[in-house]
Design a protein around this motif. Structure first.
Motif, PDB file in Angstrom:
ATOM      1  N   LEU A 116      46.180  11.932  63.909  1.00  0.00           N
ATOM      2  CA  LEU A 116      46.790  11.244  65.319  1.00  0.00           C
ATOM      3  C   LEU A 116      45.525  10.285  65.928  1.00  0.00           C
ATOM      4  CD1 LEU A 116      47.926  14.590  66.707  1.00  0.00           C
ATOM      5  CD2 LEU A 116      48.930  12.141  67.000  1.00  0.00           C
ATOM      6  N   ALA A 117      44.201  10.472  65.633  1.00  0.00           N
ATOM      7  CA  ALA A 117      43.320  10.005  66.026  1.00  0.00           C
ATOM      8  C   ALA A 117      43.234   8.272  65.638  1.00  0.00           C
ATOM      9  CB  ALA A 117      41.751  10.215  65.708  1.00  0.00           C
ATOM     10  N   ALA A 118      43.750   8.731  64.794  1.00  0.00           N
ATOM     11  CA  ALA A 118      44.182   7.209  63.229  1.00  0.00           C
ATOM     12  C   ALA A 118      45.125   6.175  63.964  1.00  0.00           C
ATOM     13  CB  ALA A 118      43.726   7.127  62.453  1.00  0.00           C
ATOM     14  N   SER A 119      46.855   6.532  64.113  1.00  0.00           N
ATOM     15  CA  SER A 119      47.737   6.290  64.143  1.00  0.00           C
ATOM     16  C   SER A 119      47.746   4.871  66.075  1.00  0.00           C
ATOM     17  CB  SER A 119      48.654   7.703  64.957  1.00  0.00           C
ATOM     18  OG  SER A 119      49.840   7.042  65.342  1.00  0.00           O
ATOM     19  N   SER A 120      48.351   4.501  65.410  1.00  0.00           N
ATOM     20  CA  SER A 120      48.075   3.353  66.269  1.00  0.00           C
ATOM     21  C   SER A 120      49.321   3.644  66.901  1.00  0.00           C
ATOM     22  CB  SER A 120      48.845   2.056  65.933  1.00  0.00           C
ATOM     23  OG  SER A 120      50.151   1.946  65.490  1.00  0.00           O
ATOM     24  N   ASN A 121      50.044   4.192  67.080  1.00  0.00           N
ATOM     25  CA  ASN A 121      51.025   5.028  68.416  1.00  0.00           C
ATOM     26  C   ASN A 121      50.628   5.714  68.883  1.00  0.00           C
ATOM     27  OD1 ASN A 121      53.173   3.207  66.916  1.00  0.00           O
ATOM     28  ND2 ASN A 121      53.681   4.652  65.616  1.00  0.00           N
ATOM     29  N   THR A 122      49.588   6.553  68.850  1.00  0.00           N
ATOM     30  CA  THR A 122      48.880   7.234  70.006  1.00  0.00           C
ATOM     31  C   THR A 122      48.481   6.522  70.993  1.00  0.00           C
ATOM     32  OG1 THR A 122      48.196   8.708  68.069  1.00  0.00           O
ATOM     33  CG2 THR A 122      47.920   9.574  69.960  1.00  0.00           C
ATOM     34  N   SER A 123      49.281   7.320  71.991  1.00  0.00           N
ATOM     35  CA  SER A 123      48.728   7.011  73.377  1.00  0.00           C
ATOM     36  C   SER A 123      47.395   7.184  74.229  1.00  0.00           C
ATOM     37  CB  SER A 123      49.788   7.368  74.329  1.00  0.00           C
ATOM     38  OG  SER A 123      48.988   8.898  74.921  1.00  0.00           O
ATOM     39  N   GLU A 124      46.797   6.826  75.241  1.00  0.00           N
ATOM     40  CA  GLU A 124      45.086   6.798  75.497  1.00  0.00           C
ATOM     41  C   GLU A 124      45.152   8.953  75.657  1.00  0.00           C
ATOM     42  OE1 GLU A 124      41.682   7.518  75.472  1.00  0.00           O
ATOM     43  OE2 GLU A 124      43.022   5.640  74.858  1.00  0.00           O
ATOM     44  N   ASP A 125      46.647   9.062  76.246  1.00  0.00           N
ATOM     45  CA  ASP A 125      46.349  10.394  77.180  1.00  0.00           C
ATOM     46  C   ASP A 125      46.280  11.890  75.679  1.00  0.00           C
ATOM     47  OD1 ASP A 125      46.108   9.370  79.321  1.00  0.00           O
ATOM     48  OD2 ASP A 125      48.323   9.942  79.914  1.00  0.00           O
ATOM     49  N   VAL A 126      47.019  11.147  74.349  1.00  0.00           N
ATOM     50  CA  VAL A 126      47.135  12.253  73.316  1.00  0.00           C
ATOM     51  C   VAL A 126      45.684  11.975  72.934  1.00  0.00           C
ATOM     52  CG1 VAL A 126      47.851  12.658  71.552  1.00  0.00           C
ATOM     53  CG2 VAL A 126      49.511  12.156  72.752  1.00  0.00           C
ATOM     54  N   ARG A 127      44.882  10.470  72.871  1.00  0.00           N
ATOM     55  CA  ARG A 127      44.245  10.406  72.227  1.00  0.00           C
ATOM     56  C   ARG A 127      43.031  11.979  72.626  1.00  0.00           C
ATOM     57  NH1 ARG A 127      44.021   6.226  68.399  1.00  0.00           N
ATOM     58  NH2 ARG A 127      45.669   4.809  69.074  1.00  0.00           N
ATOM     59  N   SER A 128      43.186  11.397  73.946  1.00  0.00           N
ATOM     60  CA  SER A 128      42.163  11.937  74.682  1.00  0.00           C
ATOM     61  C   SER A 128      41.670  13.540  74.684  1.00  0.00           C
ATOM     62  CB  SER A 128      41.873  11.822  76.421  1.00  0.00           C
ATOM     63  OG  SER A 128      41.127  13.097  76.946  1.00  0.00           O
ATOM     64  N   ALA A 129      43.679  14.223  74.441  1.00  0.00           N
ATOM     65  CA  ALA A 129      43.567  15.389  74.512  1.00  0.00           C
ATOM     66  C   ALA A 129      43.081  16.353  72.810  1.00  0.00           C
ATOM     67  CB  ALA A 129      45.270  15.766  74.579  1.00  0.00           C
ATOM     68  N   VAL A 130      43.482  15.177  72.244  1.00  0.00           N
ATOM     69  CA  VAL A 130      42.917  15.307  70.830  1.00  0.00           C
ATOM     70  C   VAL A 130      41.206  15.109  70.064  1.00  0.00           C
ATOM     71  CG1 VAL A 130      42.261  13.906  68.250  1.00  0.00           C
ATOM     72  CG2 VAL A 130      44.494  14.219  69.401  1.00  0.00           C
ATOM     73  N   THR A 205      48.388  24.248  74.824  1.00  0.00           N
ATOM     74  CA  THR A 205      47.894  22.752  75.928  1.00  0.00           C
ATOM     75  C   THR A 205      47.816  21.326  74.935  1.00  0.00           C
ATOM     76  OG1 THR A 205      45.956  24.073  77.087  1.00  0.00           O
ATOM     77  CG2 THR A 205      46.301  21.570  77.238  1.00  0.00           C
ATOM     78  N   LEU A 206      47.477  21.662  73.862  1.00  0.00           N
ATOM     79  CA  LEU A 206      47.429  19.860  72.817  1.00  0.00           C
ATOM     80  C   LEU A 206      49.495  19.473  72.709  1.00  0.00           C
ATOM     81  CD1 LEU A 206      46.573  17.522  71.098  1.00  0.00           C
ATOM     82  CD2 LEU A 206      45.575  19.007  69.676  1.00  0.00           C
ATOM     83  N   ASN A 207      49.824  21.112  71.950  1.00  0.00           N
ATOM     84  CA  ASN A 207      51.192  20.678  71.175  1.00  0.00           C
ATOM     85  C   ASN A 207      51.790  20.369  72.455  1.00  0.00           C
ATOM     86  OD1 ASN A 207      50.337  20.721  69.354  1.00  0.00           O
ATOM     87  ND2 ASN A 207      50.636  23.245  68.862  1.00  0.00           N
ATOM     88  N   ALA A 212      55.608  16.678  74.950  1.00  0.00           N
ATOM     89  CA  ALA A 212      55.574  15.828  76.085  1.00  0.00           C
ATOM     90  C   ALA A 212      55.524  14.110  75.796  1.00  0.00           C
ATOM     91  CB  ALA A 212      54.688  15.790  77.062  1.00  0.00           C
ATOM     92  N   ALA A 213      55.200  13.871  75.148  1.00  0.00           N
ATOM     93  CA  ALA A 213      54.599  12.476  74.214  1.00  0.00           C
ATOM     94  C   ALA A 213      55.651  12.178  73.188  1.00  0.00           C
ATOM     95  CB  ALA A 213      53.227  12.049  73.898  1.00  0.00           C
ATOM     96  N   HIS A 214      56.635  12.994  72.865  1.00  0.00           N
ATOM     97  CA  HIS A 214      57.279  12.895  72.019  1.00  0.00           C
ATOM     98  C   HIS A 214      56.760  12.817  70.663  1.00  0.00           C
ATOM     99  CE1 HIS A 214      60.492  12.498  75.191  1.00  0.00           C
ATOM    100  NE2 HIS A 214      59.521  11.276  75.493  1.00  0.00           N
ATOM    101  N   ARG A 215      55.547  13.423  71.042  1.00  0.00           N
ATOM    102  CA  ARG A 215      55.227  13.438  68.631  1.00  0.00           C
ATOM    103  C   ARG A 215      55.321  14.759  68.768  1.00  0.00           C
ATOM    104  NH1 ARG A 215      51.795   9.811  68.211  1.00  0.00           N
ATOM    105  NH2 ARG A 215      51.507   9.752  66.221  1.00  0.00           N
TER     106      ARG A 215
END
Length: 233
Positions: A116-130, A205-207, A212-215
């Motif tokens: 997830l962290a390496a994916s270019s489609n991951t938003s900054e909010d999701v990256r922070s949670a990851v 919480t992460l899921n 919410a981010a459609h991931r």
């Protein structure tokens, strides 16, 4: 890794006679044991001398035969000592399996987080949670969630070491091994509890954030231990 849970040796089903060599371990015997591989699952504790039953199940029918395990005539340990040794080894082995199962689940989640962290489609909010989830997983693995206790990885390895020490001879377990077992058992239990808290709270919480981010949410791979305690005495 698959080698953490070795498949048991199975009898061939082709016509004719087949030899099965039992190493007296109560757990599953590995088809290709490697004593030099520290990551490989340890064998189950060796059973004590006594009367057992061999059971062969074929197409819904079973065949039972008695089996007596006798004391090595060269050994000086009493039957009572070996029975106590087996009970202790069985307790250690159960804790080994629990800690290894938790580690396997943790590594499965960590692998998905890294993707997830390496994916270019991951938003900054999701990256922070990851990143927050990865930090907590690292603390469980290395012991960072406590001040002095070993992490889950060290506890699992330490328990395996204690098991080998306990079974290294026909004698009472050394006091040093008992002390290490007490330390590693507590550390393992604390780390497993921390892992369960992560699964029920942090992972939820992460899921929710991923949904919410459609991931795709993080899934924990089912870990099946090929170990059975169906010992009939």
């Amino acid at each position: 890794a698959d080698r953490w849970f070795p498949a048991p040796i199975t009898l061939a089903t082709t016509p004719g006679e087949h030899r099965f060599i039992w190493d007296l371990a109560s757990g599953a015997a590995s088809a290709s044991p490697d004593d030099d591989d520290e990551d490989a699952a340890p064998g189950g504790p060796k059973v004590a001398p006594g009367n057992y039953t061999l059971r062969l199940n074929v197409d819904g029918s079973s065949l039972d035969r008695p089996l007596r395990i006798v004391m090595d005539p060269r050994a000086t340990a009493t039957a009572a000592v070996l029975t106590q040794q087996y009970a202790l080894a069985e307790s250690i082995y159960a804790q080994v399996l629990e800690s290894r199962k938790a580690m396997a689940e943790l590594e499965s989640v960590d692998s998905q987080l890294k993707k997830l962290a390496a994916s270019s489609n991951t938003s900054e909010d999701v990256r922070s949670a990851v990143r927050a989830a990865e930090t907590k997983l690292a603390a469980i693995r290395t012991g960072g969630h406590t001040e002095t206790a070993p992490g889950l990885a060290e506890a699992a390895s330490g328990l395996g070491t204690v098991l080998r020490i306990v079974e290294s001879g026909d004698r009472e377990a050394p006091a040093s091994a008992l002390a290490i077992f007490a330390q590693m058992k507590k550390a393992s239990a604390d780390d497993i509890a921390a892992w369960h808290r992560f699964k029920t709270a942090d992972l939820t919480t992460l899921n929710n954030a991923l949904t919410a981010a459609h991931r795709e949410p993080i899934h924990i791979a089912a870990i099946e231990e090929e170990v059975h305690y169906a010992m009939t005495r």
